[in-house]
Write a protein that holds these residues in place. Structure first.
Motif, short mmCIF file in Angstrom:
data_model
loop_
_atom_site.label_atom_id
_atom_site.label_comp_id
_atom_site.label_asym_id
_atom_site.label_seq_id
_atom_site.Cartn_x
_atom_site.Cartn_y
_atom_site.Cartn_z
N SER A 162 -14.06 59.75 1.85
CA SER A 162 -14.24 61.20 1.79
C SER A 162 -15.18 61.59 0.66
CB SER A 162 -12.89 61.89 1.57
OG SER A 162 -12.08 61.71 2.70
N LEU A 163 -15.04 60.94 -0.49
CA LEU A 163 -15.94 61.23 -1.61
C LEU A 163 -17.37 60.86 -1.28
CD1 LEU A 163 -13.72 60.10 -4.63
CD2 LEU A 163 -14.35 62.44 -4.00
N LEU A 164 -17.55 59.72 -0.60
CA LEU A 164 -18.91 59.32 -0.21
C LEU A 164 -19.52 60.32 0.76
CD1 LEU A 164 -18.51 55.45 0.13
CD2 LEU A 164 -19.76 56.70 -1.64
N LYS A 165 -18.69 60.81 1.71
CA LYS A 165 -19.19 61.81 2.65
C LYS A 165 -19.57 63.10 1.92
CE LYS A 165 -16.78 60.28 6.81
NZ LYS A 165 -15.72 60.60 7.79
N ALA A 166 -18.75 63.49 0.95
CA ALA A 166 -19.05 64.71 0.19
C ALA A 166 -20.33 64.53 -0.62
CB ALA A 166 -17.88 65.05 -0.73
N LYS A 167 -20.49 63.35 -1.21
CA LYS A 167 -21.70 63.07 -1.99
C LYS A 167 -22.94 63.11 -1.09
CE LYS A 167 -23.81 59.46 -4.80
NZ LYS A 167 -23.69 58.08 -5.26
N GLU A 168 -22.80 62.53 0.10
CA GLU A 168 -23.89 62.54 1.08
C GLU A 168 -24.24 63.97 1.49
OE1 GLU A 168 -23.89 60.38 5.02
OE2 GLU A 168 -23.33 58.78 3.63
N ALA A 169 -23.22 64.76 1.74
CA ALA A 169 -23.43 66.15 2.16
C ALA A 169 -24.12 66.93 1.06
CB ALA A 169 -22.10 66.80 2.52
N ALA A 170 -23.71 66.72 -0.20
CA ALA A 170 -24.33 67.42 -1.32
C ALA A 170 -25.80 67.00 -1.46
CB ALA A 170 -23.57 67.14 -2.61
N ALA A 171 -26.06 65.72 -1.29
CA ALA A 171 -27.44 65.24 -1.36
C ALA A 171 -28.28 65.86 -0.26
CB ALA A 171 -27.48 63.72 -1.28
N ASN A 172 -27.71 65.97 0.94
CA ASN A 172 -28.45 66.58 2.05
C ASN A 172 -28.71 68.06 1.81
OD1 ASN A 172 -28.66 64.18 3.47
ND2 ASN A 172 -26.79 64.53 4.63
N VAL A 173 -27.76 68.76 1.22
CA VAL A 173 -27.96 70.17 0.89
C VAL A 173 -29.08 70.29 -0.14
CG1 VAL A 173 -26.91 72.18 -0.24
CG2 VAL A 173 -25.65 70.95 1.52
N GLY A 174 -29.05 69.40 -1.13
CA GLY A 174 -30.11 69.41 -2.15
C GLY A 174 -31.48 69.17 -1.53
N LYS A 175 -31.55 68.22 -0.62
CA LYS A 175 -32.83 67.95 0.07
C LYS A 175 -33.28 69.18 0.86
CE LYS A 175 -32.13 62.99 0.66
NZ LYS A 175 -31.86 61.92 1.64
N ALA A 176 -32.35 69.83 1.52
CA ALA A 176 -32.70 71.01 2.31
C ALA A 176 -33.25 72.12 1.42
CB ALA A 176 -31.48 71.50 3.10
N PHE A 177 -32.60 72.35 0.27
CA PHE A 177 -33.10 73.37 -0.66
C PHE A 177 -34.47 72.99 -1.21
CE2 PHE A 177 -28.67 75.00 -1.18
CZ PHE A 177 -28.95 76.33 -0.88
N ARG A 178 -34.66 71.72 -1.52
CA ARG A 178 -35.96 71.28 -2.04
C ARG A 178 -37.05 71.50 -0.99
NH1 ARG A 178 -35.19 66.05 -2.80
NH2 ARG A 178 -36.44 65.40 -1.05
N LYS A 179 -36.76 71.14 0.26
CA LYS A 179 -37.75 71.33 1.33
C LYS A 179 -38.02 72.81 1.56
CE LYS A 179 -37.16 67.02 3.80
NZ LYS A 179 -36.91 66.38 5.08
#
Length: 130
Positions: free
Chosen positions: A96-113
């Motif tokens: 669950s923590l890995l999924k949350a970390k992945e989701a946060a990274a994807n949100v960060g990528k989306a904001f950066r893009k």
């Protein structure tokens, strides 16, 4: 003729439902240990469902042993089951923590893009006005 397929179906169901009950609790524990280890390495929803079914089967086996009057054996199996359940819970939390970390990274990528696209739009707008 219609009775033959019905008999085959009934016999198949009896065999299907009786096979898991033939397992020894130690075999179930060993299988669960392997499945929990595999889940910890590569967690999937399918593996989690299979593990949950295994714990249900093991719980039934322990109850049967306890009702047969073998309380010491049931107690020992219960302790092993609890230790394995703790390992599984830890593996689920890690997943669950890995999924949350992945989701946060994807949100960060989306904001950066989105920021890059906005910056590019501003640049394009300023070069068109010149």
């Amino acid at each position: 003729m219609r009775t033959q397929p019905a008999i085959v179906l009934v016999l198949s169901a009896v065999v299907l439902f009786s096979v898991p009950g033939c397992d020894k609790p130690q075999d179930t524990l060993q299988t669960l240990q392997k499945e929990v280890s595999a889940y910890a390495a590569a967690p999937t929803d399918e593996a989690a469902a299979k593990i949950d079914e295994g714990f249900t089967r093991l719980d039934s086996q322990i109850v049967k042993i306890r009702t047969d009057g073998k309380t010491a054996e049931a107690g020992g199996l219960g302790q092993q089951r609890d230790a394995l359940q703790a390992q599984y819970t830890a593996a689920r939390m890690t997943a669950s923590l890995l999924k949350a970390k992945e989701a946060a990274a994807n949100v960060g990528k989306a904001f950066r893009k989105a920021g890059e696209a906005f910056g590019q739009a501003l640049q394009d707008g300023s070069t068109n006005n010149d």
